[in-house]
Design a protein around this motif. Sequence first.
Motif, PDB file in Angstrom:
ATOM      1  N   ASP A 177       0.804  -1.228   0.000  1.00 12.64           N
ATOM      2  CA  ASP A 177       0.000   0.000   0.000  1.00 12.64           C
ATOM      3  C   ASP A 177       0.834   1.274   0.000  1.00 12.64           C
ATOM      4  O   ASP A 177       0.407   2.303   0.508  1.00 12.64           O
ATOM      5  N   ARG A 178       2.016   1.206  -0.543  1.00 13.20           N
ATOM      6  CA  ARG A 178       2.837   2.402  -0.678  1.00 13.20           C
ATOM      7  C   ARG A 178       2.463   3.136  -1.956  1.00 13.20           C
ATOM      8  O   ARG A 178       2.081   2.515  -2.940  1.00 13.20           O
ATOM      9  N   PRO A 179       2.601   4.446  -1.952  1.00 14.90           N
ATOM     10  CA  PRO A 179       2.348   5.181  -3.205  1.00 14.90           C
ATOM     11  C   PRO A 179       3.443   4.855  -4.230  1.00 14.90           C
ATOM     12  O   PRO A 179       4.540   4.423  -3.861  1.00 14.90           O
ATOM     13  N   PRO A 180       3.152   5.051  -5.503  1.00 13.98           N
ATOM     14  CA  PRO A 180       4.109   4.676  -6.554  1.00 13.98           C
ATOM     15  C   PRO A 180       5.520   5.226  -6.369  1.00 13.98           C
ATOM     16  O   PRO A 180       6.492   4.555  -6.696  1.00 13.98           O
ATOM     17  N   GLU A 181       5.637   6.422  -5.834  1.00 10.67           N
ATOM     18  CA  GLU A 181       6.992   6.985  -5.678  1.00 10.67           C
ATOM     19  C   GLU A 181       7.797   6.271  -4.587  1.00 10.67           C
ATOM     20  O   GLU A 181       8.999   6.471  -4.476  1.00 10.67           O
ATOM     21  N   LYS A 182       7.146   5.415  -3.805  1.00  9.23           N
ATOM     22  CA  LYS A 182       7.845   4.671  -2.751  1.00  9.23           C
ATOM     23  C   LYS A 182       7.821   3.166  -2.994  1.00  9.23           C
ATOM     24  O   LYS A 182       8.057   2.387  -2.082  1.00  9.23           O
ATOM     25  N   TRP A 183       7.521   2.751  -4.237  1.00 10.76           N
ATOM     26  CA  TRP A 183       7.527   1.329  -4.555  1.00 10.76           C
ATOM     27  C   TRP A 183       8.932   0.770  -4.437  1.00 10.76           C
ATOM     28  O   TRP A 183       9.927   1.508  -4.459  1.00 10.76           O
ATOM     29  N   LEU A 184       9.038  -0.533  -4.337  1.00  9.84           N
ATOM     30  CA  LEU A 184      10.327  -1.198  -4.180  1.00  9.84           C
ATOM     31  C   LEU A 184      11.234  -0.922  -5.369  1.00  9.84           C
ATOM     32  O   LEU A 184      10.773  -0.866  -6.514  1.00  9.84           O
ATOM     33  N   THR A 185      12.492  -0.787  -5.068  1.00 11.56           N
ATOM     34  CA  THR A 185      13.517  -0.714  -6.104  1.00 11.56           C
ATOM     35  C   THR A 185      14.048  -2.135  -6.300  1.00 11.56           C
ATOM     36  O   THR A 185      13.817  -3.008  -5.461  1.00 11.56           O
ATOM     37  N   PRO A 186      14.776  -2.387  -7.368  1.00  8.67           N
ATOM     38  CA  PRO A 186      15.367  -3.725  -7.538  1.00  8.67           C
ATOM     39  C   PRO A 186      16.254  -4.121  -6.356  1.00  8.67           C
ATOM     40  O   PRO A 186      16.229  -5.263  -5.917  1.00  8.67           O
ATOM     41  N   ASN A 187      17.035  -3.173  -5.834  1.00  8.03           N
ATOM     42  CA  ASN A 187      17.909  -3.482  -4.705  1.00  8.03           C
ATOM     43  C   ASN A 187      17.119  -3.811  -3.446  1.00  8.03           C
ATOM     44  O   ASN A 187      17.468  -4.729  -2.707  1.00  8.03           O
ATOM     45  N   THR A 188      16.055  -3.070  -3.183  1.00  8.46           N
ATOM     46  CA  THR A 188      15.238  -3.332  -2.003  1.00  8.46           C
ATOM     47  C   THR A 188      14.547  -4.685  -2.140  1.00  8.46           C
ATOM     48  O   THR A 188      14.475  -5.450  -1.172  1.00  8.46           O
TER      49      THR A 188
END
Length: 168
Positions: free
Chosen positions: A87-98
Amino acid sequence: MRPAALLAQIAEVDSLSHTLLDGFNSDRSNVHRLRSLLVHASVLPARDEHLSRTDLWLSRTLAELPGHLQRIIRPYAQWEVLRPYRDRPPEKWLTPNTAGFVRSNISVVVQFLLWLDDHELSLGQLTQDRLDSWPIGGTTARHGLTADLHVPLMQRGDPAIWLDEDEH
């Protein structure tokens, strides 16, 4: 699966969805490219792809494990590891590293529980001595499944080079 064959299969369905695309496992790179195009064209809604791929990875990983380990790992992965990212907003979605970090956290638990199984131990039988013999390390989140355990933190040493007051 070749792109043309993938498109032919998709053309036969009544409704296109992320779930449908998730079911194509043969060549994920083509599916990922197609999904990206469909999202870009607003045919499919945007979603956190790295989180979704991590969910799929978790399902495949759990499917390979015995049921008693699945019952421990599934809630840990869903509630302790993945829940903060939902439920995070798109600007806080997972990065490949995360996403890689998240998968590695779950993998360590899987490795640890498999090690316990190999040594015919349950979490309730885990003692400090046995934990210390685990070759990879340990975790501090227990949720009452083990006896009191101490996992020492790596000590940080003094700086290798000291600066005197003038140099500082």
